[in-house]
Design an enzyme around this catalytic site. Structure first.
Site, PDB file in Angstrom:
ATOM      1  N   GLU A 165       2.625  -7.421  12.162  1.00 25.43           N
ATOM      2  CA  GLU A 165       2.755  -8.863  11.932  1.00 25.43           C
ATOM      3  C   GLU A 165       3.499  -9.594  13.044  1.00 25.43           C
ATOM      4  O   GLU A 165       4.582 -10.151  12.804  1.00 25.43           O
ATOM      5  CB  GLU A 165       3.436  -9.116  10.587  1.00 25.43           C
ATOM      6  CG  GLU A 165       2.691  -8.526   9.406  1.00 25.43           C
ATOM      7  CD  GLU A 165       3.225  -9.022   8.051  1.00 25.43           C
ATOM      8  OE1 GLU A 165       4.252  -9.715   8.036  1.00 25.43           O
ATOM      9  OE2 GLU A 165       2.583  -8.714   7.033  1.00 25.43           O
ATOM     10  N   GLU A 360      -1.272  -3.522   4.326  1.00 23.05           N
ATOM     11  CA  GLU A 360      -0.283  -3.904   3.304  1.00 23.05           C
ATOM     12  C   GLU A 360      -0.961  -4.783   2.265  1.00 23.05           C
ATOM     13  O   GLU A 360      -1.717  -5.686   2.610  1.00 23.05           O
ATOM     14  CB  GLU A 360       0.890  -4.718   3.872  1.00 23.05           C
ATOM     15  CG  GLU A 360       1.866  -3.920   4.687  1.00 23.05           C
ATOM     16  CD  GLU A 360       3.047  -4.747   5.178  1.00 23.05           C
ATOM     17  OE1 GLU A 360       3.398  -5.762   4.542  1.00 23.05           O
ATOM     18  OE2 GLU A 360       3.607  -4.374   6.220  1.00 23.05           O
TER      19      GLU A 360
HETATM   20  C1  FCB Z   1       5.222  -8.296   5.027  1.00 24.23           C
HETATM   21  C2  FCB Z   1       6.076  -7.323   5.802  1.00 24.23           C
HETATM   22  C3  FCB Z   1       6.695  -6.240   4.951  1.00 24.23           C
HETATM   23  C4  FCB Z   1       7.143  -6.757   3.605  1.00 24.23           C
HETATM   24  C5  FCB Z   1       6.032  -7.536   2.940  1.00 24.23           C
HETATM   25  C6  FCB Z   1       6.390  -8.056   1.577  1.00 24.23           C
HETATM   26  O1  FCB Z   1       5.187  -9.504   5.697  1.00 24.23           O
HETATM   27  O2  FCB Z   1       5.324  -6.704   6.829  1.00 24.23           O
HETATM   28  O3  FCB Z   1       7.739  -5.660   5.679  1.00 24.23           O
HETATM   29  O4  FCB Z   1       8.286  -7.502   3.750  1.00 24.23           O
HETATM   30  O5  FCB Z   1       5.647  -8.606   3.748  1.00 24.23           O
END
Ligand code: FCB
Length: 456
Positions: A165, A360
């Site tokens: 990110e 994620e």
């Molecule tokens: C993302 C991050 C991760 C976590 C999630 C909820 O942006 O990569 O580390 O904090 O959100």
């Protein structure tokens, strides 16, 4: 109807070093920008820090045993740069590398494929003092660190992700100032975004040169699924602006070797982009093998102005994010799995030859252990079910999706929210470190075992 996923689909879970490891000053590790930020009063809720976190550094065996019980095929973790290269100095710390070597060996013994991310936001503090991501030298240091990691772990790790990110690192860290290092300077944020792109490209080259065997190289982006509030030219233009500085600022350089022209125009009052040197975009677009997508919720965008400090240089003063009613998680993020489907289908159309991983996806809820010791989290199960169903629909629509990594294995240090937001499928009692699988952990284990979603 049971939604089955293809054979070989990768079922993972994801974590990040600063959020789980603890042992912040052990075995030579030096502070990162998140250590500094979290120790600065008022930056993180409740004054929480990652000093101990989930104590994963000392409980790594127990945690891998949990992963094995769940049946994970893959585990996505990140390396702490300042554990590997304390103070940013070379040679690398043997103890730091031994920790990751031990982790990787233990994973392989458990039959779990390690997926290593080099940067999940924890820049060594020394580099921030030399200017941090707005400076080109940081990108060069990152490529050196990538080579060190590849040399130490490359015989065991076949999937590498350069950055997690970069949007958050650049715009929350240097623009809105709500993440480390907490600066509020739009120009610095745009410079950071470019140097993160450059760091990614240089690291891909360094990894290819240093890895002993062909490996799968990737980048993880938190791409924004955007919808206009109303179907008007004004709201569609607001979406375009956010898409430029939220998505195409990374996608265009990485996959097409160019900067979005509209982004350069939108940000002309902030910078002339002269920090992009000849040859940079060629380096940034060094081919990768797979794109990681992090998705939590979509954003609805309208023309207008917003009161809050904006992490969107070039869009501030032109956009607002109207509140849309509907179910929300404990982060106050909307629950909307269609956004995931829309995003995956967009990537299918725009990058037809790039395989995808969902690196994620998950949700925070206010979980607690009941007196009998169970942790019942039906809302998280419903969230996960809906998002996996959306991923399955995307597969049916021809998206080349190779795997899904649930965020997160453990409750952990949720950045500026500290320990107040629980994303884990395993509950962590922070005072004792005790782990308790939540109902969602058992549910996910069942999904993995049957290779798809149970009937609902
Ligand atoms: C993302 C991050 C991760 C976590 C999630 C909820 O942006 O990569 O580390 O904090 O959100």
């Amino acid at each position: 109807m049971n939604a089955l996923f293809p054979d070989g689909f990768r079922w993972g879970s994801a974590t990040a070093a600063y959020q789980i490891e603890g042992a912040a000053a052990e075995d030579g590790r030096t502070p990162s920008i998140w250590d500094t930020f979290s120790r600065t009063p008022g930056r993180v809720r409740n004054g929480d820090t990652g000093d101990i976190a989930t104590d994963h550094y000392h409980r790594v065996r127990e945690d891998i045993a949990l992963m094995k019980e769940l049946g994970l095929t893959d585990y996505r973790f990140s390396l702490s740069w300042s554990r590997v290269l304390p103070g940013g100095r070379r040679p690398a710390s043997q103890k730091g590398l031994d920790f990751y070597r031990g982790l990787v060996d233990e994973l392989l013994d458990a039959g779990i494929r390690p997926v290593a991310t080099l940067y999940h936001w924890d820049l060594p503090q020394e580099y921030e003092e030399e200017g941090g991501w707005p400076e080109r030298a940081t990108a060069e240091r990152f490529a050196e660190y990538a080579a060190v990691a590849a040399g130490a772990l490359g015989d065991r790790v076949a999937t590498w992700t350069t950055l997690n990110e970069p949007w958050c690192a650049a715009f929350l860290g240097y623009g809105a100032g709500v993440h480390a290092p907490g600066r509020t300077d739009d120009r610095a944020a745009l410079r950071a975004a470019h140097h993160l792109n450059l760091a990614h490209g240089l690291a891909v080259q360094a990894l290819r040169a240093a890895l002993p065997a062909p490996a799968e190289l990737s980048l993880t982006l938190n791409l924004h699924a955007l919808r206009p509030y109303a179907d008007t030219p004004e709201d569609r233009d607001a979406v375009r602006r956010i898409d430029a500085v939220g998505n195409r600022i990374f996608l265009d350089p990485v996959f097409h070797g160019r900067l979005p022209e509209d982004l350069v125009a939108d940000t002309a009052g902030i910078t002339d982009w002269s920090f992009v040197h000849d040859g940079d975009l060629e380096a940034v677009s060094t081919p990768i093998d797979v794109l990681g997508v992090n998705y939590y919720c979509p954003a609805v965008v309208a023309a207008g102005t917003s009161e809050t400090p904006s992490p969107w240089p070039g869009a501030a003063g032109h956009v607002r994010f109207p509140y849309v009613p509907g179910p929300r998680t404990a982060m106050d993020w909307p629950v909307d799995a269609d956004g995931l489907y829309e995003l995956l289908v967009r990537l299918r159309d725009e990058l037809p030859h790039v395989p995808l991983l969902i690196t994620e996806n998950g949700a925070a809820y206010d979980d607690y252990a009941d007196p009998e010791g169970g942790v019942h989290d039906p809302e998280r199960i419903a969230y996960l079910h809906a998002h996996l169903a959306a991923a399955h629909r995307a597969l049916g629509a021809g998206v080349d999706l190779r795997g899904y990594f649930l965020w997160s294995l453990l409750d952990n240090f949720e950045w500026a929210y500290g320990y107040g937001k629980r994303f884990g499928i395993v509950h962590v009692d922070f005072p004792t470190g005790r782990r308790t699988p939540k109902d969602s952990a058992r549910w996910y284990a069942d999904v993995i075992a049957r290779g798809g979603l149970p009937p609902r």
